[in-house]
Design a protein around this motif. Structure first.
Motif, PDB file in Angstrom:
ATOM      1  N   UNK A 134       0.789  -1.317  -0.069  1.00  8.18           N
ATOM      2  CA  UNK A 134      -0.138  -0.073  -0.056  1.00  8.18           C
ATOM      3  C   UNK A 134       0.789   1.232   0.006  1.00  8.18           C
ATOM      4  N   UNK A 135       1.935   1.261   0.722  1.00  3.23           N
ATOM      5  CA  UNK A 135       2.671   2.320   0.745  1.00  3.23           C
ATOM      6  C   UNK A 135       3.876   2.417  -0.384  1.00  3.23           C
ATOM      7  N   UNK A 136       4.185   3.486  -0.710  1.00  6.33           N
ATOM      8  CA  UNK A 136       5.245   3.691  -1.883  1.00  6.33           C
ATOM      9  C   UNK A 136       6.358   3.989  -1.116  1.00  6.33           C
ATOM     10  N   UNK A 137       7.590   3.687  -2.166  1.00 10.86           N
ATOM     11  CA  UNK A 137       8.920   3.701  -1.687  1.00 10.86           C
ATOM     12  C   UNK A 137       9.378   5.320  -2.130  1.00 10.86           C
ATOM     13  N   UNK A 138       9.912   5.997  -1.155  1.00  9.61           N
ATOM     14  CA  UNK A 138      10.334   7.311  -1.708  1.00  9.61           C
ATOM     15  C   UNK A 138      11.866   7.253  -2.282  1.00  9.61           C
ATOM     16  N   UNK A 139      11.817   7.896  -3.517  1.00 12.13           N
ATOM     17  CA  UNK A 139      13.083   7.819  -4.389  1.00 12.13           C
ATOM     18  C   UNK A 139      13.657   9.454  -4.062  1.00 12.13           C
ATOM     19  N   UNK A 140      15.003   9.467  -3.915  1.00 14.89           N
ATOM     20  CA  UNK A 140      15.889  10.853  -3.687  1.00 14.89           C
ATOM     21  C   UNK A 140      16.868  10.886  -4.769  1.00 14.89           C
TER      22      UNK A 140
END
Length: 482
Positions: A73-79
């Motif tokens: 459900x949660x997305x992964x943050x990309x920096x």
């Protein structure tokens, strides 16, 4: 120069560059978003994530992406640095990101991926894409796009729950000694006897083969139930089950009916007790629901928060209760003594309507209710005759649940050859079901079983109003998208 294929493979396998390339590729660990979010390591280098962009936020010195691959459900943050941003990178794009998984300084996520490379695999025109960033789309809108609605949080969560529920049902049966039977989708039998069938015909069969008798030489239909085929198998196994698509040609646009839906069906041999069948029903419901609360906590919380507030608490309370039992005759008495104005007047000998079923469950404190011993004329020919005098009932049971009404239907089967033959004679079905009589003739045993509508089960536990929103590709009258 021409090289035989085997020689080419050998040359590639021995090439130093090729070995180096394979070694480098193997060093890059491909993780799902769920695996990445669950990572406990402080830092992991050379991680590859593949998925779809859920949001893009570009600042002067840094680019933020949120990527999801359907595993969580949660997305992964990309920096990343802004210079990694491609011109085709937008909401909805499919991407492959390589980088280092590091601890996130922000409270909303435990880890984030510091990107060293971002590759756009498939561009997306975010202006024309029907689902917009940060918008909550109503179910009837999302239903118009069955080819795209899996990208939404609501439907992707539903599909993960559906997948886990499927696995939990199989685990329940296998752990209790049931054999899984693949019953046919094309059949020559009408199990329910209601005539709501889709007939199967081969395209251009007559003109191509010059045969007017049809592909199978007998009328063939899409199955309405695997029960009769399970009964065949119950002549050699004590416990069997099936789980597959079934079809009803009902001209209904209700929130509880589909033309194609999935059924969980089981048959138990060597039982003369309807209570035995009811116990399996209750255990299956509770076991599957407990598994979902344990294995899909984020998704269950999501539906509890955004779709049906309070649903999780209701489920947890329901699991602590023993299901109620009431005879059909008692149910009719309750309905007739009610002050509610029903659209359909409750009368003994008439089938219970949805409004009656929902009232009965509410009357029992919103605890699932078994209604037993229905009138003889309401149930199909295979249901065991109770031989109980003037009212004449059969050993049938329906399980009614909050918000839905009927979820399970089951019965003891009529194993007594003379009584079954007499009933089939009265219906004019003796010749059609000669094979069914034979399985009573050759070593029959007392047995019974049930069926559960899988989509109704999902409606019940998730609090979803319309059955069309718990199946990937709903089929109903005047609608067969894709």
């Amino acid at each position: 120069m021409f090289f035989p294929r085997k020689l080419v493979v050998t040359l590639l396998g021995t090439c130093p560059w090729h070995r180096c390339h394979r070694r480098h590729a193997a060093e890059i660990a491909r993780l799902s978003v769920r695996e990445a979010l669950a990572s406990l390591e402080e830092s992991r280098k050379d991680i590859k994530i593949q998925g779809w962009v859920r949001s893009v936020r570009s600042q002067k010195d840094v680019l933020f992406l949120h990527v999801n691959d359907g595993s969580s459900l949660e997305s992964l943050q990309i920096v990343s640095e802004p210079n990694l941003k491609g011109s085709a990178l937008s909401f909805g794009s499919s991407v492959e990101v390589v980088g280092t998984l590091v601890k996130s300084p922000h409270k909303k996520q435990s880890v984030e991926l510091k990107a060293s490379d971002i590759r756009v695999l498939g561009a997306c025109d975010s202006y024309e894409f029907p689902f917009k960033l940060k918008e909550r789309h109503p179910p009837d809108y999302a239903r118009q796009y069955p080819h795209l609605r899996c990208r939404t949080n609501t439907f992707s969560s539903l599909l993960r729950v559906r997948s886990e529920a499927t696995a939990a049902i199989h685990r329940f049966f296998q752990s209790n000694g049931y054999v899984h039977i693949h019953t046919p989708i094309i059949t020559s039998n009408d199990c329910e006897g209601a005539g709501e069938l889709f007939q199967v015909e081969a395209t251009n069969w007559d003109s191509a083969a010059g045969d007017k008798s049809g592909f199978f030489d007998v009328p063939a239909y899409l199955t309405v139930s695997g029960q009769l085929h399970l009964e065949v198998m119950s002549g050699g196994f004590t416990r069997v089950f099936t789980f597959g698509p079934t079809f009803r040609a009902e001209n209904s646009q209700s929130r509880r009916h589909l033309a194609e839906f999935y059924m969980v069906e089981a048959e138990v041999s060597f039982t003369e007790s309807l209570e035995d069948i009811m116990q399996v029903m209750e255990d299956l419901f509770k076991s599957t629901t407990t598994a979902l609360l344990s294995r899909c906590p984020e998704e269950m919380d999501f539906f509890n928060r955004y779709v049906s507030p309070g649903q999780k608490d209701r489920l947890e309370q329901l699991l602590k209760q023993r299901f109620m039992i009431m005879s059909y005759t008692e149910a009719i008495d309750v309905l007739q003594n009610s002050r509610d104005a029903f659209r359909y007047k409750p009368q003994w000998g008439c089938d219970l309507q949805t409004e009656h079923e929902k009232y009965l469950v509410k009357h029992c404190g919103n605890i699932p209710l078994f209604v037993t011993n229905y009138p003889y004329d309401l149930k199909p020919f295979y249901t065991r005759d109770n031989e109980d005098g003037p009212q004449h009932t059969v050993a049938a049971v329906d399980l009614l649940v909050p918000g839905i009404g009927e979820l399970f239907g089951g019965s003891l089967r009529e194993e007594r050859l003379d009584i079954l033959q007499s009933r089939l004679d009265g219906l004019g079905l003796n010749e059609t079901y000669q094979w069914y009589l034979e399985i009573r003739k050759f070593g029959s045993v007392p047995h019974g079983g049930f069926g559960m509508g899988f989509e109704r089960y999902l409606q019940c536990i998730l609090g979803i109003d319309n059955i069309k929103d718990v199946i990937p590709f709903p089929r109903f009258p005047h609608s067969c998208l894709l």
